[in-house]
Design an enzyme around this catalytic site. Structure first.
Site, short mmCIF file in Angstrom:
data_model
loop_
_atom_site.label_atom_id
_atom_site.label_comp_id
_atom_site.label_asym_id
_atom_site.label_seq_id
_atom_site.Cartn_x
_atom_site.Cartn_y
_atom_site.Cartn_z
N GLU A 1 1.27 1.77 8.03
CA GLU A 1 2.38 1.98 8.95
C GLU A 1 3.57 2.70 8.33
OE1 GLU A 1 3.19 -2.17 7.22
OE2 GLU A 1 1.47 -0.96 7.82
N ASN B 1 1.50 2.81 2.60
CA ASN B 1 1.31 1.43 2.16
C ASN B 1 -0.06 0.93 2.61
OD1 ASN B 1 2.11 1.26 4.99
ND2 ASN B 1 2.32 -0.93 4.61
N CYS C 1 -1.41 -1.02 4.87
CA CYS C 1 -1.81 -1.06 6.29
C CYS C 1 -1.54 0.22 7.05
CB CYS C 1 -1.14 -2.23 6.98
SG CYS C 1 -1.74 -3.83 6.41
#
Length: 631
Positions: free
Chosen positions: A323, A319, A321
């Site tokens: 994580e 995704n 970011c």
């Protein structure tokens, strides 16, 4: 209580008691910035406080429980939220509103090597992928993509006499589509573009964001393999390859003879477009990151080895970011737990400072049930996403406020004792999340694709659970294929946790200026204070001479940032969003060395940020308290 204390069959029974009671209401006055973020992002019509948000979210999460149990679970989840186990931004903003938006923050969507229809591997063509992405972004999701299937610039296009334009041109189109949605009033979109380290256009991809304004809705990361890292270590040559042949089969013009043997088919059937020293590509990555803070790196083989479902799925992207590594059409709902809520006797006031492991473990268990419920109340933008979510039931329990927690416990983020505490917290989170998922599987059934031999295969994340917990997984199964993910948690930490440090990050600074763009379009300037510092001040302590545990992000050596992630990552089956904040004086060679350290220490990815003339620091400290001699 040690993290492994709850591995018995009794401990794996469904939790019946209410979660730990919330701490007494804080005597600290709300910060203006926190109130502004709460109002702008989370309060719905008729809501005035964070408690109103908790009421709405708890009712929504409880709505799928048995009708005669909904009132009970609504009360339980309301206590759970107030105690510090909250939802990520999409959940807190939209659950219970009736809006047709997704409650999942994380998505990955496939992009194939054709314009329409499906390519030879069954991946959707670029036009279809673009339409699917637009729908996901419109519904509030952030999307990551691996663009590596797209044939490189200059490749053959069957029957047209034309040359392919390459993935970078198509990423331009995805970026413009996202910006067009924003111009029509949609939520600000976030995207992640990934290109493999062996794609022939990887050098153009690496350089793209050095052009100001290009791909402004995208983060970018290079997908890195172990083979490439080993080639860098040993100063070996590296092939840039694709399954589609070049249109021009002559050696590329302008390349030195040592770098150009001409396009040819390798033993594995891939066309070699170019061969160059691995360190040349590595240097390009390091210098681009030095110049523009991108690309980041994703260590694909590390992600694959750890994956509980590696036998049945392929992960090529994360995704936006970073994580949550996800397969095609994968999605994940997130829920961080506010760690400072579980610190007792902060700064040694009233007794020895301690972390309440028992209360934290109970919060983790309830968070599993809460997020599993969210999977069934969210609106999925695409039917493929709904199908994928139902088959695997991924959730992402994480934490926020680690930096502040360590400060309040008197532990330095950059010292072994701080990393030991972080490891204990992460192991507690892992063990109790998996324990609760086993219990939920007994109550509701396993995720449909559960196979004990797949999940517990040697080397997977689940294979490292305690023997007792592995035995329980094999006997009863798991409700969720993946359970853990540490996200940035920026706005929820501001709105619901008094500006605690975000995610796994240390504190940026104790007092600083922050600019905030409100929903009305105006830009506001706030003086913000860190939560731990506010607590310290409230105890009558001097703000001008801080104990040695008060260490900020830029006071921590970069290798210690990486060491912290390395301490926690073995206990997180997803990934950890980590931006390595560097000083402006950090060199490109230093950045390359840090990327190499991250790979060697088992991180799944890393992004750096170095302020420069193009990318200035978002946060600006107005004051600098003097340090104690212990620093």
């Amino acid at each position: 209580m040690t993290p492994s204390a709850h591995t018995s069959e009794q401990a794996m029974a469904p939790v019946a008691a209410a979660p730990c009671a919330p701490l007494p209401a804080s005597f600290l006055a709300p910060q203006a910035l926190s109130q502004a973020v709460l109002k702008s992002k989370y309060l719905q019509p008729g809501e005035l406080t964070a408690g109103d948000v908790f009421d709405r979210v708890a009712k929504a999460i409880a709505s799928i429980e048995a009708p005669d149990q909904q009132a009970h679970f609504e009360a339980v989840f309301r206590l759970h939220l107030a105690a510090g186990a909250i939802g990520a931004g999409r959940i807190m903003a939209s659950a219970g509103t009736g809006m047709a938006v997704t409650l999942a923050n994380c998505f990955v969507q496939p992009v194939g090597d054709c314009l329409g229809g499906r390519d030879e591997g069954g991946y959707p063509g670029i036009h279809d992928a673009l339409a699917q992405a637009a729908e996901t972004l419109r519904r509030g999701g952030g999307v990551g993509y691996d663009f590596s299937r797209i044939r490189p610039q200059g490749a053959r296009i069957n029957g047209t006499g034309l040359n392919a334009s390459g993935p970078c041109r198509f990423i331009d189109a995805f970026d413009k589509s996202c910006l067009a949605l924003q111009s029509m009033g949609a939520r600000r979109g976030a995207q992640m573009a990934v290109l493999r380290c062996d794609h022939p256009d990887v050098l153009a991809f690496i350089a793209a964001k050095q052009t100001p304004g290009r791909w402004s809705s995208f983060n970018v990361s290079v997908g890195i393999t172990d083979a490439f890292m080993q080639a860098v270590e040993h100063d070996q040559m590296w092939d840039l390859v694709h399954r589609v042949s070049p249109r021009d089969l002559r050696p590329p013009a302008g390349l030195a003879a040592s770098l150009a043997t001409g396009p040819y088919v390798r033993g594995d059937g891939l066309w070699v477009y170019k061969t160059l020293p691995a360190r040349t590509l590595w240097s390009a990555i390091s210098h681009a990151a030095h110049h523009s803070a991108e690309p980041g790196l994703l260590f694909l083989d590390t992600i694959d080895r750890d994956n509980n479902l590696r036998a049945i799925e392929t992960i090529e992207a994360t995704n936006p970011c970073g994580e949550q590594p996800l397969p095609s059409y994968g999605g994940c709902v997130l829920g961080p737990i506010v760690l400072p809520r579980f610190v007792r006797n902060a700064f040694g006031q009233g007794g020895a400072a301690a972390f309440d492991t028992r209360a934290f473990a109970q919060a983790v268990r309830w968070q599993v049930r809460a997020l599993d419920n969210v999977l069934d109340i969210t609106a999925w933008p695409l039917p493929q996403q709904a199908s994928e979510a139902r088959a695997k039931r991924r959730i992402g329990i994480g934490f926020t406020g680690l930096g502040d927690t360590l400060v309040m416990l008197g532990l330095r983020y950059d010292q072994p004792q701080g990393r030991k505490m972080a490891r204990t917290i992460a192991q507690t989170m892992r063990d109790h999340a998996y324990t609760a998922s086993v219990a939920l599987a007994k109550e509701r059934g396993t995720y449909p694709l559960f196979d004990a031999d797949v999940c517990l295969a040697p080397g997977t994340f689940a294979s490292r659970l305690s023997p007792a917990l592995r035995a329980s997984v094999r006997k009863h199964g798991l409700r969720n294929s993946h359970l853990l993910s540490i996200a940035p948690t920026g706005s929820v930490s501001l709105a619901f946790a008094d500006n605690t440090s975000t995610g796994i990050e240390p504190v940026f600074d104790w007092s600083y200026t922050r600019h905030f763009h409100a929903a009305d379009g105006h830009r506001h300037r706030f003086e913000a204070q860190d939560h731990a510092w506010r607590i310290y001040q409230s105890l009558g302590s001097s703000a001008l001479r801080l104990p040695s545990a008060f260490v900020t992000a830029l006071q921590i050596r970069p290798e210690h940032h990486i060491a912290m992630v390395a301490a926690v990552q073995p206990f997180v089956d997803g990934a950890i969003s980590k931006t390595l904040n560097l000083s402006a004086h950090t060199s490109a060679d230093d950045i390359g060395a840090l990327f190499m350290q991250a790979w060697r220490e088992g991180l799944k990815g890393l992004t750096i940020f170095r302020p420069n003339r193009v990318h200035k620091a978002v946060l600006q400290p107005p004051i600098q308290p003097s340090r104690s001699s212990g620093d």
